[in-house]
Design an enzyme around this catalytic site. Structure first.
Site, PDB file in Angstrom:
ATOM      1  N   SER A   1      -0.707   5.625   7.832  1.00  0.00           N
ATOM      2  CA  SER A   1       0.187   4.479   7.312  1.00  0.00           C
ATOM      3  C   SER A   1       1.128   3.918   7.999  1.00  0.00           C
ATOM      4  O   SER A   1       1.839   2.866   7.509  1.00  0.00           O
ATOM      5  CB  SER A   1       0.449   4.806   5.872  1.00  0.00           C
ATOM      6  OG  SER A   1      -0.791   4.892   5.002  1.00  0.00           O
TER       7      SER A   1
ATOM      8  N   TYR B   1       0.796   3.060  -4.842  1.00  0.00           N
ATOM      9  CA  TYR B   1       0.590   2.900  -3.519  1.00  0.00           C
ATOM     10  C   TYR B   1      -1.138   2.551  -3.616  1.00  0.00           C
ATOM     11  O   TYR B   1      -1.739   3.200  -3.884  1.00  0.00           O
ATOM     12  CB  TYR B   1       0.761   4.136  -3.061  1.00  0.00           C
ATOM     13  CG  TYR B   1       0.767   4.099  -1.275  1.00  0.00           C
ATOM     14  CD1 TYR B   1       2.052   3.844  -0.546  1.00  0.00           C
ATOM     15  CD2 TYR B   1      -0.385   4.119  -0.390  1.00  0.00           C
ATOM     16  CE1 TYR B   1       2.076   3.664   0.719  1.00  0.00           C
ATOM     17  CE2 TYR B   1      -0.298   3.958   0.746  1.00  0.00           C
ATOM     18  CZ  TYR B   1       0.941   3.977   1.616  1.00  0.00           C
ATOM     19  OH  TYR B   1       0.886   3.882   2.730  1.00  0.00           O
ATOM     20  N   SER B   2      -1.288   1.448  -2.765  1.00  0.00           N
ATOM     21  CA  SER B   2      -2.644   1.166  -2.539  1.00  0.00           C
ATOM     22  C   SER B   2      -3.213   0.519  -1.325  1.00  0.00           C
ATOM     23  O   SER B   2      -2.452  -0.070  -0.600  1.00  0.00           O
ATOM     24  CB  SER B   2      -3.182   0.102  -3.663  1.00  0.00           C
ATOM     25  OG  SER B   2      -4.506  -0.310  -3.383  1.00  0.00           O
ATOM     26  N   ASN B   3      -3.889   1.407  -0.216  1.00  0.00           N
ATOM     27  CA  ASN B   3      -4.407   0.819   1.006  1.00  0.00           C
ATOM     28  C   ASN B   3      -5.163  -0.309   1.025  1.00  0.00           C
ATOM     29  O   ASN B   3      -5.216  -1.131   1.934  1.00  0.00           O
ATOM     30  CB  ASN B   3      -5.050   1.978   1.411  1.00  0.00           C
ATOM     31  CG  ASN B   3      -4.319   3.240   1.949  1.00  0.00           C
ATOM     32  OD1 ASN B   3      -3.738   3.306   2.776  1.00  0.00           O
ATOM     33  ND2 ASN B   3      -4.475   4.359   1.008  1.00  0.00           N
TER      34      ASN B   3
ATOM     35  N   GLY C   1       2.500   8.591   7.655  1.00  0.00           N
ATOM     36  CA  GLY C   1       1.129   8.358   7.595  1.00  0.00           C
ATOM     37  C   GLY C   1       0.123   9.518   7.825  1.00  0.00           C
ATOM     38  O   GLY C   1       0.786  10.368   8.627  1.00  0.00           O
TER      39      GLY C   1
END
Length: 374
Positions: free
Chosen positions: A87, A186-188, A326
């Site tokens: 991340s 939190y969202s990719n 990340g």
């Protein structure tokens, strides 16, 4: 892809303690440097295969390694080896997005629908700002994917995923909040969309824009946006995932894999030196004007610790530091700097996912605090 390790449910109560060779540092003996090496060794003992770090402070630059580069060998972890940065990719993507904002080609209040019509339900209410600071409410596509040691995970090792496929997996689930902009989640998925928006605005893939705007100007020679290439290139430690066997759970070398599953949310490869250089340039105003750097360091929700692709934390000595971390299962990285950039640290590990990761994270926190506190 920050939450992957934290969401794993496969940890066991017992630590897998790995025999390691004597660690090597790139600096002469010094009490403070010895303490850094000791903290890095603790990270390995806590449950990682290998670890590497670079610290920059008023004394100069220190690099240390611990553990092994490859299980079944005594090969040392390469100093400044390449790892999958997970991340931390998001900070690079956010930097490019904000550069486009600074150029007047994109607005933080532009909606997703205005740039990607019809791609996500409710896209007329979700803004670029909300994608950047994880207040969009979009479901995280990572939560729809099989995780090790499930057999389905290994079946996807060489699969090429498109952003559209992964986004569709996310929007098949309801949003995480009633309306965008009110809650951090939190969202990719947010950063897959930002990658697509960069391409729409510039006519070039987001990776090309990162290379053109960040990697080449800063001469980040160990940093790449791999796309579908399974190779890390250059010296690197091996990464592992747990697999089930008749005798229990063993580690499988998963260094080579198709990183398209991470995309703009976490596919980049880098080194501790390059990540320190990147964050020094970013926080020093070399990549963004002051007003946009201020926006980047403004929390998305009151009292939050995440802005526009940038995170922060407070050390045990009360110093606030900025950066990101990340994880991609096989690698986990942390990179932080003080606001004045006098102290920086990047740590990367190859985890043993059978270990208790609360213990590993505690050991990493101790190293970060040691590096970042006067």
């Amino acid at each position: 892809m920050k939450p992957v390790l934290r969401s794993m449910t496969i940890a066991t109560a017992a630590l897998a303690v790995i025999a390691v060779p004597t660690a090597v540092t790139a600096a002469p003996p010094h009490p403070d440097r010895d303490a850094l090496q000791s903290r890095l060794d603790d990270v390995v003992t806590a449950g990682t295969v290998g670890a590497l770090a670079e610290v920059r402070d008023p004394q100069g630059t220190w690099q240390g390694v611990g553990g092994v580069a490859e299980l079944g060998t005594t090969r040392e972890v390469p100093v400044d080896g390449r790892v999958r940065a997970g991340s931390i990719t998001k900070t690079f993507v956010a930097t490019v997005v904000l550069q486009l904002v600074g150029e007047g080609r994109l607005g933080l209040e532009d909606t997703v629908d205005s740039r990607l019509p019809g791609v996500v339900p409710g896209g007329d209410r979700i803004t670029v700002r909300q994608l950047l600071n994880h207040t969009s409410g979009l479901f995280d596509y990572v939560q729809t994917l099989p995780m090790p040691p499930a057999p389905g995970f290994l079946a996807n090792r060489w699969r090429t995923w498109t952003p559209a496929e992964l986004i569709q997996r996310a929007v098949a689930h309801p949003p995480t909040s009633d309306r965008p902009g009110v809650a951090f989640a939190y969202s990719n998925t947010n950063y897959l969309l930002l990658g697509q928006i960069i391409e729409k605005v510039t006519g070039r893939p987001y990776g090309t824009e990162i290379e053109r705007r960040v990697i080449r100007p800063l001469q980040l020679r160990g940093t790449t946006v791999p796309g579908t290439s399974p190779q890390l290139g250059g010296p690197h430690p091996h990464g592992y995932v747990p697999t089930r066997t008749d005798g229990g759970t063993e580690l499988l070398d998963y260094t080579r894999m198709n990183p398209s599953v991470f995309g703009a949310a976490g596919e980049m490869i880098s080194t501790p030196t390059d990540l320190n250089r990147f964050f020094a340039a970013l926080l020093g105003g070399r990549l963004l004007p002051d007003r946009l750097l201020t926006a980047m360091t403004t929390p998305g929700v009151p009292g939050g610790d995440y802005g526009l692709g940038l995170a922060w934390r407070d050390t045990t000595c009360g110093t606030r530091v900025y950066g990101n971390d990340g994880g991609t299962l096989t690698y986990q990285s942390w990179s932080y700097a003080t606001g004045d950039r006098r102290r920086q640290v990047t740590v990367a590990v190859t985890p043993d996912l059978r270990a208790d990761y609360a213990v590993v994270f505690a050991a990493v926190d101790a190293l970060l605090n040691k590096a970042l506190c006067p």
